[in-house]
Design a protein around this motif. Structure first.
Motif, PDB file in Angstrom:
ATOM      1  N   SER A 139     -12.119  -4.193  -2.182  1.00  0.00           N
ATOM      2  CA  SER A 139     -11.326  -3.821  -1.013  1.00  0.00           C
ATOM      3  C   SER A 139     -10.569  -2.514  -1.202  1.00  0.00           C
ATOM      4  O   SER A 139     -10.132  -1.900  -0.230  1.00  0.00           O
ATOM      5  N   GLU A 140     -10.392  -2.070  -2.464  1.00  0.00           N
ATOM      6  CA  GLU A 140      -9.696  -0.820  -2.745  1.00  0.00           C
ATOM      7  C   GLU A 140     -10.653   0.343  -2.984  1.00  0.00           C
ATOM      8  O   GLU A 140     -10.220   1.457  -3.268  1.00  0.00           O
ATOM      9  N   SER A 141     -11.932   0.084  -2.875  1.00  0.00           N
ATOM     10  CA  SER A 141     -12.939   1.109  -3.157  1.00  0.00           C
ATOM     11  C   SER A 141     -13.301   1.890  -1.902  1.00  0.00           C
ATOM     12  O   SER A 141     -13.508   1.304  -0.836  1.00  0.00           O
ATOM     13  N   GLU A 142     -13.390   3.216  -2.043  1.00  0.00           N
ATOM     14  CA  GLU A 142     -13.722   4.080  -0.914  1.00  0.00           C
ATOM     15  C   GLU A 142     -15.074   3.719  -0.311  1.00  0.00           C
ATOM     16  O   GLU A 142     -15.273   3.833   0.898  1.00  0.00           O
ATOM     17  N   LEU A 143     -16.016   3.292  -1.141  1.00  0.00           N
ATOM     18  CA  LEU A 143     -17.348   2.929  -0.647  1.00  0.00           C
ATOM     19  C   LEU A 143     -17.251   1.859   0.433  1.00  0.00           C
ATOM     20  O   LEU A 143     -17.961   1.916   1.447  1.00  0.00           O
ATOM     21  N   VAL A 155     -11.312 -10.449   4.096  1.00  0.00           N
ATOM     22  CA  VAL A 155     -11.098  -9.988   2.728  1.00  0.00           C
ATOM     23  C   VAL A 155     -10.654  -8.537   2.659  1.00  0.00           C
ATOM     24  O   VAL A 155      -9.935  -8.141   1.735  1.00  0.00           O
ATOM     25  N   ASN A 156     -11.060  -7.733   3.637  1.00  0.00           N
ATOM     26  CA  ASN A 156     -10.737  -6.305   3.588  1.00  0.00           C
ATOM     27  C   ASN A 156      -9.609  -5.890   4.524  1.00  0.00           C
ATOM     28  O   ASN A 156      -9.391  -4.703   4.755  1.00  0.00           O
ATOM     29  N   ILE A 157      -8.876  -6.862   5.070  1.00  0.00           N
ATOM     30  CA  ILE A 157      -7.779  -6.520   5.981  1.00  0.00           C
ATOM     31  C   ILE A 157      -6.599  -7.457   5.721  1.00  0.00           C
ATOM     32  O   ILE A 157      -6.367  -8.422   6.462  1.00  0.00           O
TER      33      ILE A 157
END
Length: 502
Positions: free
Chosen positions: A232-236, A355-357
């Motif tokens: 979740s912290e990765s720019e990709l 998971v990403n928010i």
């Protein structure tokens, strides 16, 4: 600050290069056609008209060269090809100015042999315009862009390689997902199909190349694109989840986008440490990723290894026939940052994952309601939601699995969702739910698995619930007394040295 402003202006002006470059292309070709028509007596055109067109072609070529140079400062282009394109553009501008001066009344009597320079300059300018255009297309879309669709039999006549079959860059089914190498066979095909076109040896936007492992690890001009263990912290992942209209969204608008399953796989791979030398079976497969992995085989999750089976075949919710999810509702969830994934290939049943928010709010949860029939797995853990979200959750009548761990929900949420007919799994870890709250679950007929560790629930409350529902599995973790006893046991245990003395 001045340098930053200069950089911003350079980037702003440079973006106009694709627009400006059409001016010299159109004017030079037009001047050439007018000259051919005049020389062959096909049309009548004044010398001053051609001179006027040549003047603006020279102006356009010069301004286009300047914008192109500023655009190139942003990097991300193959150096040798960029250098060729730059000089071709410069010579187009030079040829256009020479042709104009040789034709203009202002210089015709001042430049020796001007009449001899005119046609060669015009011809060279027109030819270089087309060559520079070809290289410009290669810089923007990849080498060979203008010729890659050349049909047969011309490919054979020109000595070109046979044309790749359509769909050759698409991801192929994997026969045995568990034994597949996670990067080479699962992750890399996704990158090749969706990312490598703009991040390769011939075109490396943002100084990023994804066609080689070491260069993928290195990242681009802003550093690494993934942080091992932190999807979740990765720019990709972040860039894939940005709104489609955002200029930083990847792949860019107009390109084939990654599916939710593909994003989930990339995020899962990074969460597992981004390994390059392990098989799928060697990594932890969560409930969220199992359907995405199972879909790689081209079949439903029930086909293939049991390790990828996401839930029991007897669960009635999996046999439900529901309408196709509303496309606008799905898009709204995606724009909010939620992952929307079918639980199996060609299934209308959905999993929604936040998971990403982590900033998800009760208001955003309301976006789920149009998909109340399709959503059966819902993961809202580690978000900002509260009991207000339960009003919407209670309407998801086919919900089977619900994650609310590490949120601010209380007993009020339990009272609203206890009537969900298919709810089998409920995660309330580290919430404010109490013994009174879980007693409400006595009426939850389908509930089989409950997790209440680090909540306000006590062992006594769990015992009372288990008495009413003996088949319910409840995870409460270990309490402070058990931790103290464990530590005490460690302190009183003989040390290795003491064992040796004995």
């Amino acid at each position: 600050m001045i340098l930053l402003q200069a950089s911003d202006w350079a980037a702003f002006i440079g973006r106009f290069h694709p627009v400006l470059v059409h001016l010299p292309i159109g004017f030079l070709i037009l001047a050439g056609l007018l000259e051919i028509g005049r020389l062959t007596n096909k049309i009548e055109v004044k010398e001053s008209t051609i001179t006027f067109v040549l003047f603006w072609s020279a102006i356009g070529a010069t301004v286009s060269c300047l914008a192109g140079y500023l655009l190139s400062l942003g990097g991300g282009y193959e150096v040798e090809l960029l250098d060729e394109h730059k000089w071709q553009g410069i010579w187009v501008a030079v040829a256009a100015w020479v042709a104009w001066m040789a034709k203009s009344e202002l210089f015709v009597n001042k430049i020796p042999f001007s009449s001899l320079l005119y046609l060669p300059a015009l011809t060279v300018g027109a030819i270089l315009t087309m060559v520079a255009g070809h290289h410009g297309g290669s810089l923007t879309h990849g080498e060979g862009y203008l010729t890659q669709e050349t049909p047969e039999p011309f490919r054979g006549w020109l000595g070109m390689e046979p044309k790749a079959e359509k769909g050759s860059d698409e991801i192929k089914p994997i026969a045995d997902v568990n034994n597949a190498m996670v990067f080479q066979e699962v992750v890399n095909p996704i990158l090749k199909a969706r990312c490598v076109q703009c991040h390769n040896a011939n075109k490396s936007k943002g100084d990023l190349r994804m066609d080689q492992i070491e260069l993928l690890k290195k990242g681009g001009e802003n550093g690494p694109i993934f942080v091992a263990g932190k999807g979740s912290e990765s720019e990709l992942i972040k860039r894939c989840l940005l709104p489609l209209e955002d200029e930083n969204h990847m792949p860019p608008k107009g390109k084939t986008q990654l599916s939710d399953n593909q994003i989930a796989i990339l995020s899962w791979w990074i969460d597992q440490g981004a390994p390059f030398d392990k098989k799928v079976a060697e990594l932890k497969t969560t409930d969220a990723i199992k359907p995405a992995l199972a879909a790689l085989s081209g079949s439903s999750p029930s086909v293939g290894s049991s390790q990828l089976t996401t839930t029991s075949k007897e669960s009635p919710v999996l046999s439900l026939k529901v309408p196709t999810p509303d496309a606008k509702a799905v898009e709204a969830l995606k724009k909010a940052g939620l992952l929307v994934m079918p639980i199996a290939n060609e299934s209308n049943l959905l999993e929604i994952n936040a998971v990403n928010i982590s900033t998800l709010t009760d208001t955003q949860v309301a976006l789920l309601e149009p998909l109340k029939e399709q959503i059966i797995w819902l993961k809202l853990g580690d978000t900002k939601i509260s009991d207000q979200a339960a009003t919407t959750i209670a309407k998801l009548k086919n919900l089977q699995k619900l994650h609310l761990e590490n949120t601010a929900v209380t007993d009020a949420t339990i009272r609203q969702i206890k009537a969900l007919p298919y709810l089998e799994y409920l995660n309330l870890v580290n919430t404010l739910v109490t013994d009174a709250g879980i007693q409400e679950l006595v009426s939850a007929k389908s509930l089989m698995s409950l997790h209440v560790w680090q909540s306000k629930v006590t062992e006594g409350g769990v015992a009372a619930l288990k008495q009413a529902k003996p088949n319910l599995e409840v995870t409460i973790g270990i309490n402070e007394q058990q931790i103290a006893e464990f530590i005490k046991a460690g302190e009183t245990a003989p040390k290795p040295e003491e064992g040796k003395k004995k």
